[in-house]
Write a protein that holds these residues in place. Structure first.
Motif, PDB file in Angstrom:
ATOM      1  N   SER A   1      11.911 -68.777 -69.474  1.00 33.85           N
ATOM      2  CA  SER A   1      12.016 -69.643 -70.635  1.00 33.85           C
ATOM      3  C   SER A   1      12.043 -68.815 -71.916  1.00 33.85           C
ATOM      4  O   SER A   1      11.893 -67.594 -71.900  1.00 33.85           O
ATOM      5  CB  SER A   1      10.855 -70.639 -70.668  1.00 33.85           C
ATOM      6  OG  SER A   1       9.617 -69.937 -70.750  1.00 33.85           O
ATOM      7  N   ARG A   2      12.236 -69.484 -73.044  1.00 37.17           N
ATOM      8  CA  ARG A   2      12.343 -68.787 -74.332  1.00 37.17           C
ATOM      9  C   ARG A   2      11.048 -68.113 -74.741  1.00 37.17           C
ATOM     10  O   ARG A   2      11.073 -67.090 -75.428  1.00 37.17           O
ATOM     11  CB  ARG A   2      12.767 -69.789 -75.412  1.00 37.17           C
ATOM     12  CG  ARG A   2      14.182 -70.335 -75.230  1.00 37.17           C
ATOM     13  CD  ARG A   2      14.541 -71.271 -76.355  1.00 37.17           C
ATOM     14  NE  ARG A   2      15.905 -71.772 -76.217  1.00 37.17           N
ATOM     15  CZ  ARG A   2      16.475 -72.609 -77.070  1.00 37.17           C
ATOM     16  NH1 ARG A   2      15.777 -73.068 -78.110  1.00 37.17           N
ATOM     17  NH2 ARG A   2      17.714 -73.013 -76.864  1.00 37.17           N
ATOM     18  N   ASN A   3       9.926 -68.696 -74.328  1.00 39.03           N
ATOM     19  CA  ASN A   3       8.647 -68.094 -74.710  1.00 39.03           C
ATOM     20  C   ASN A   3       8.220 -66.957 -73.783  1.00 39.03           C
ATOM     21  O   ASN A   3       7.114 -66.449 -73.891  1.00 39.03           O
ATOM     22  CB  ASN A   3       7.557 -69.169 -74.757  1.00 39.03           C
ATOM     23  CG  ASN A   3       7.347 -69.831 -73.410  1.00 39.03           C
ATOM     24  OD1 ASN A   3       7.987 -69.466 -72.423  1.00 39.03           O
ATOM     25  ND2 ASN A   3       6.458 -70.811 -73.360  1.00 39.03           N
ATOM     26  N   GLY A   4       9.098 -66.558 -72.862  1.00 37.33           N
ATOM     27  CA  GLY A   4       8.801 -65.435 -71.982  1.00 37.33           C
ATOM     28  C   GLY A   4       8.192 -65.814 -70.662  1.00 37.33           C
ATOM     29  O   GLY A   4       8.076 -64.966 -69.767  1.00 37.33           O
ATOM     30  N   ALA A   5       7.785 -67.082 -70.475  1.00 33.90           N
ATOM     31  CA  ALA A   5       7.198 -67.507 -69.200  1.00 33.90           C
ATOM     32  C   ALA A   5       8.293 -67.654 -68.145  1.00 33.90           C
ATOM     33  O   ALA A   5       9.443 -67.963 -68.452  1.00 33.90           O
ATOM     34  CB  ALA A   5       6.454 -68.821 -69.380  1.00 33.90           C
ATOM     35  N   VAL A   6       7.909 -67.446 -66.876  1.00 38.23           N
ATOM     36  CA  VAL A   6       8.835 -67.584 -65.756  1.00 38.23           C
ATOM     37  C   VAL A   6       8.510 -68.895 -65.039  1.00 38.23           C
ATOM     38  O   VAL A   6       7.355 -69.171 -64.717  1.00 38.23           O
ATOM     39  CB  VAL A   6       8.724 -66.400 -64.788  1.00 38.23           C
ATOM     40  CG1 VAL A   6       9.691 -66.565 -63.632  1.00 38.23           C
ATOM     41  CG2 VAL A   6       9.009 -65.097 -65.522  1.00 38.23           C
ATOM     42  N   VAL A   7       9.544 -69.704 -64.794  1.00 37.31           N
ATOM     43  CA  VAL A   7       9.373 -71.029 -64.208  1.00 37.31           C
ATOM     44  C   VAL A   7      10.080 -71.071 -62.852  1.00 37.31           C
ATOM     45  O   VAL A   7      11.258 -70.721 -62.744  1.00 37.31           O
ATOM     46  CB  VAL A   7       9.936 -72.125 -65.129  1.00 37.31           C
ATOM     47  CG1 VAL A   7       9.745 -73.499 -64.497  1.00 37.31           C
ATOM     48  CG2 VAL A   7       9.271 -72.062 -66.499  1.00 37.31           C
ATOM     49  N   CYS A   8       9.344 -71.492 -61.820  1.00 37.50           N
ATOM     50  CA  CYS A   8       9.902 -71.685 -60.475  1.00 37.50           C
ATOM     51  C   CYS A   8       9.729 -73.160 -60.109  1.00 37.50           C
ATOM     52  O   CYS A   8       8.627 -73.700 -60.198  1.00 37.50           O
ATOM     53  CB  CYS A   8       9.191 -70.792 -59.459  1.00 37.50           C
ATOM     54  SG  CYS A   8       9.900 -70.878 -57.782  1.00 37.50           S
ATOM     55  N   LYS A   9      10.837 -73.809 -59.693  1.00 36.19           N
ATOM     56  CA  LYS A   9      10.810 -75.231 -59.400  1.00 36.19           C
ATOM     57  C   LYS A   9      11.359 -75.488 -57.996  1.00 36.19           C
ATOM     58  O   LYS A   9      12.381 -74.922 -57.608  1.00 36.19           O
ATOM     59  CB  LYS A   9      11.630 -76.020 -60.430  1.00 36.19           C
ATOM     60  CG  LYS A   9      11.088 -75.946 -61.845  1.00 36.19           C
ATOM     61  CD  LYS A   9      11.957 -76.723 -62.816  1.00 36.19           C
ATOM     62  CE  LYS A   9      11.891 -78.207 -62.565  1.00 36.19           C
ATOM     63  NZ  LYS A   9      12.635 -78.986 -63.571  1.00 36.19           N
ATOM     64  N   ALA A  10      10.661 -76.345 -57.257  1.00 38.73           N
ATOM     65  CA  ALA A  10      11.140 -76.851 -55.964  1.00 38.73           C
ATOM     66  C   ALA A  10      11.366 -78.342 -56.150  1.00 38.73           C
ATOM     67  O   ALA A  10      10.414 -79.133 -56.153  1.00 38.73           O
ATOM     68  CB  ALA A  10      10.122 -76.571 -54.857  1.00 38.73           C
ATOM     69  N   VAL A  11      12.625 -78.724 -56.326  1.00 41.39           N
ATOM     70  CA  VAL A  11      12.975 -80.072 -56.778  1.00 41.39           C
ATOM     71  C   VAL A  11      13.231 -80.984 -55.579  1.00 41.39           C
ATOM     72  O   VAL A  11      13.975 -80.640 -54.657  1.00 41.39           O
ATOM     73  CB  VAL A  11      14.218 -80.018 -57.689  1.00 41.39           C
ATOM     74  CG1 VAL A  11      14.570 -81.419 -58.189  1.00 41.39           C
ATOM     75  CG2 VAL A  11      13.984 -79.080 -58.861  1.00 41.39           C
ATOM     76  N   ALA A  12      12.615 -82.175 -55.629  1.00 41.63           N
ATOM     77  CA  ALA A  12      12.875 -83.282 -54.692  1.00 41.63           C
ATOM     78  C   ALA A  12      12.726 -82.853 -53.234  1.00 41.63           C
ATOM     79  O   ALA A  12      13.640 -82.990 -52.433  1.00 41.63           O
ATOM     80  CB  ALA A  12      14.255 -83.871 -54.938  1.00 41.63           C
ATOM     81  N   GLY A  13      11.550 -82.334 -52.890  1.00 45.72           N
ATOM     82  CA  GLY A  13      11.258 -81.977 -51.503  1.00 45.72           C
ATOM     83  C   GLY A  13      10.356 -83.008 -50.844  1.00 45.72           C
ATOM     84  O   GLY A  13       9.622 -83.744 -51.513  1.00 45.72           O
ATOM     85  N   LYS A  14      10.412 -83.069 -49.526  1.00 40.79           N
ATOM     86  CA  LYS A  14       9.536 -83.980 -48.777  1.00 40.79           C
ATOM     87  C   LYS A  14       9.156 -83.303 -47.457  1.00 40.79           C
ATOM     88  O   LYS A  14      10.042 -83.007 -46.656  1.00 40.79           O
ATOM     89  CB  LYS A  14      10.250 -85.303 -48.513  1.00 40.79           C
ATOM     90  CG  LYS A  14       9.372 -86.341 -47.813  1.00 40.79           C
ATOM     91  CD  LYS A  14      10.129 -87.644 -47.628  1.00 40.79           C
ATOM     92  CE  LYS A  14       9.296 -88.675 -46.918  1.00 40.79           C
ATOM     93  NZ  LYS A  14       8.875 -88.252 -45.568  1.00 40.79           N
ATOM     94  N   PRO A  15       7.863 -83.027 -47.299  1.00 43.25           N
ATOM     95  CA  PRO A  15       6.757 -83.222 -48.245  1.00 43.25           C
ATOM     96  C   PRO A  15       6.806 -82.206 -49.378  1.00 43.25           C
ATOM     97  O   PRO A  15       7.762 -81.434 -49.478  1.00 43.25           O
ATOM     98  CB  PRO A  15       5.522 -83.023 -47.362  1.00 43.25           C
ATOM     99  CG  PRO A  15       5.982 -82.055 -46.311  1.00 43.25           C
ATOM    100  CD  PRO A  15       7.419 -82.414 -46.021  1.00 43.25           C
ATOM    101  N   ALA A  16       5.769 -82.185 -50.210  1.00 38.36           N
ATOM    102  CA  ALA A  16       5.745 -81.275 -51.346  1.00 38.36           C
ATOM    103  C   ALA A  16       5.721 -79.822 -50.882  1.00 38.36           C
ATOM    104  O   ALA A  16       5.049 -79.476 -49.908  1.00 38.36           O
ATOM    105  CB  ALA A  16       4.529 -81.566 -52.228  1.00 38.36           C
ATOM    106  N   ALA A  17       6.481 -78.973 -51.574  1.00 42.14           N
ATOM    107  CA  ALA A  17       6.541 -77.553 -51.232  1.00 42.14           C
ATOM    108  C   ALA A  17       5.328 -76.813 -51.792  1.00 42.14           C
ATOM    109  O   ALA A  17       4.630 -77.306 -52.681  1.00 42.14           O
ATOM    110  CB  ALA A  17       7.836 -76.948 -51.766  1.00 42.14           C
ATOM    111  N   GLN A  18       5.106 -75.626 -51.266  1.00 45.02           N
ATOM    112  CA  GLN A  18       4.046 -74.735 -51.744  1.00 45.02           C
ATOM    113  C   GLN A  18       4.694 -73.536 -52.433  1.00 45.02           C
ATOM    114  O   GLN A  18       5.601 -72.918 -51.880  1.00 45.02           O
ATOM    115  CB  GLN A  18       3.162 -74.266 -50.583  1.00 45.02           C
ATOM    116  CG  GLN A  18       2.499 -75.390 -49.811  1.00 45.02           C
ATOM    117  CD  GLN A  18       1.415 -76.084 -50.612  1.00 45.02           C
ATOM    118  OE1 GLN A  18       0.773 -75.465 -51.468  1.00 45.02           O
ATOM    119  NE2 GLN A  18       1.209 -77.369 -50.347  1.00 45.02           N
ATOM    120  N   ILE A  19       4.226 -73.188 -53.647  1.00 44.33           N
ATOM    121  CA  ILE A  19       4.800 -72.091 -54.422  1.00 44.33           C
ATOM    122  C   ILE A  19       3.747 -71.003 -54.608  1.00 44.33           C
ATOM    123  O   ILE A  19       2.614 -71.281 -55.001  1.00 44.33           O
ATOM    124  CB  ILE A  19       5.315 -72.578 -55.795  1.00 44.33           C
ATOM    125  CG1 ILE A  19       6.450 -73.589 -55.597  1.00 44.33           C
ATOM    126  CG2 ILE A  19       5.793 -71.410 -56.646  1.00 44.33           C
ATOM    127  CD1 ILE A  19       6.999 -74.136 -56.901  1.00 44.33           C
TER     128      ILE A  19
END
Length: 338
Positions: free
Chosen positions: A188-206
């Motif tokens: 992101s612009r503020n330097g943070a790193v974003v990881c997304k697991a979108v629309a999974g079933k069941p919920a994913a583990q990151i």
């Protein structure tokens, strides 16, 4: 002369022969009157062969001994969305069946029931509206159920009940529909790193390599899927590359992203530009204005000093011209007077 011991042996042999004949006759009569579980299980090998040819979800095997099939079996079955599913009934010989019933319990939907009665050779359905759930074939040939294709709404419990002269046999399936999440990784612009697991079933583990200062959020969507978002910082650490690992029942996935050290320096420089460059620009402008004022004042004074004699000379010239012009008249008058 007869020997007593020979006579006794012959009598015993005759009695044993009569007993065996009577027992065999009784067994055959009992078997013809009513089939037992052993015969049902032996004949059910036909069902197993049919199930194998239909890719049935069947993990039970019939042994060669006379052990009876359990009256109820339940199986958990996770299946990926979009695939085709075939659900099998207990491996019971079809010729001994009286009735076959499928009970389907889905989340948020009415109870569905599909039945086949062998005596009248008819099928009946109650509250079954999903056209993707059907018999795989004619129930009298193969009582298995098929789902083509599997979607999220097919989550639920499916049970086949087979009625025979020896009782009912059950086989149930807890069907769990899996959805593979879409994984993205960005900075992101503020330097943070974003990881997304979108629309999974069941919920994913990151998880992250290396570990950082992370915050994980979950968003539950209306269709039963879950989006997982993990945001991490590595401030104060000498980290150039980070890895996001997503664990899910449908499979694991890893994504890498490179964090350049200069990226933070450039960002800091951009943040300090307004505070450093702007005052310098203001000082330059103010100094330039002051310099112009000082230069203007000096030029004005110098011009003023030089302009004063010129004005006096110009003021004296008319007088001088007047005097010169009048002198001839004066001289003529004087001459005429004489």
């Amino acid at each position: 002369m007869l020997c007593p011991w020979r006579t006794a042996n012959l009598g015993l042999l005759l009695i044993l022969t009569v007993f065996l004949v009577t027992e065999c006759t009784h067994s055959e009569a009992e078997g013809a009157a009513r089939p037992n579980n052993s015969l049902i299980l032996q004949d059910s090998k036909e069902n197993l062969a049919l199930a194998s040819s239909s890719s049935c979800m069947d993990g039970t095997q019939i042994t060669q001994n006379n052990s009876a099939f359990p009256t109820e079996v339940n199986t958990s079955w996770p299946i990926l969305m979009g695939e085709n599913a075939v659900l099998c009934c207990p491996p019971i010989a079809l010729k001994y069946l009286i009735i076959i019933t499928w009970e389907i319990i889905l989340r948020g939907q009415p109870f569905c029931k599909k039945a086949y009665k062998k005596e009248t050779n008819e099928t009946k359905e109650t509250n079954c509206t999903d056209e993707r759930i059907t018999w795989i074939s004619r129930p009298d040939q193969n009582p298995a159920l098929q789902i083509r294709p599997v979607v999220i709404t097919h989550d639920g419990y499916y049970r086949c009940i087979m009625g025979t002269p020896d009782g009912n046999f059950h086989r149930g399936y807890h069907l769990q529909v899996l959805v593979t999440p879409e994984v993205t990784l960005f900075q992101s612009r503020n330097g943070a790193v974003v990881c997304k697991a979108v629309a999974g079933k069941p919920a994913a583990q990151i998880s992250w390599i290396p570990e950082g200062d992370c915050v994980t959020e979950q968003e539950y969507l209306g269709n039963g899927t879950v989006t997982v978002k993990s945001t991490c910082h590595w401030e104060g650490h000498d980290v150039s590359t980070v890895t996001c690992r997503v664990s899910h029942l449908t499979g694991n996935k890893s994504l890498d992203i490179e964090l350049l050290p200069v990226a933070g320096a450039k960002k800091s420089a951009k943040l300090y530009i307004p505070y450093i460059i702007l005052p310098i620009i203001i000082l330059i402008i103010v100094g330039f204005i002051l310099l112009l004022k000082i230069s203007g004042c000096r030029k004005y004074k110098w011009n003023k000093t030089e302009a004063t004699p010129v004005v006096e000379e110009d003021e004296m010239q008319p007088y001088a011209s007047y005097t010169v012009k009048n002198n001839p008249l004066y001289d003529t008058t004087n001459k005429d007077g004489k």
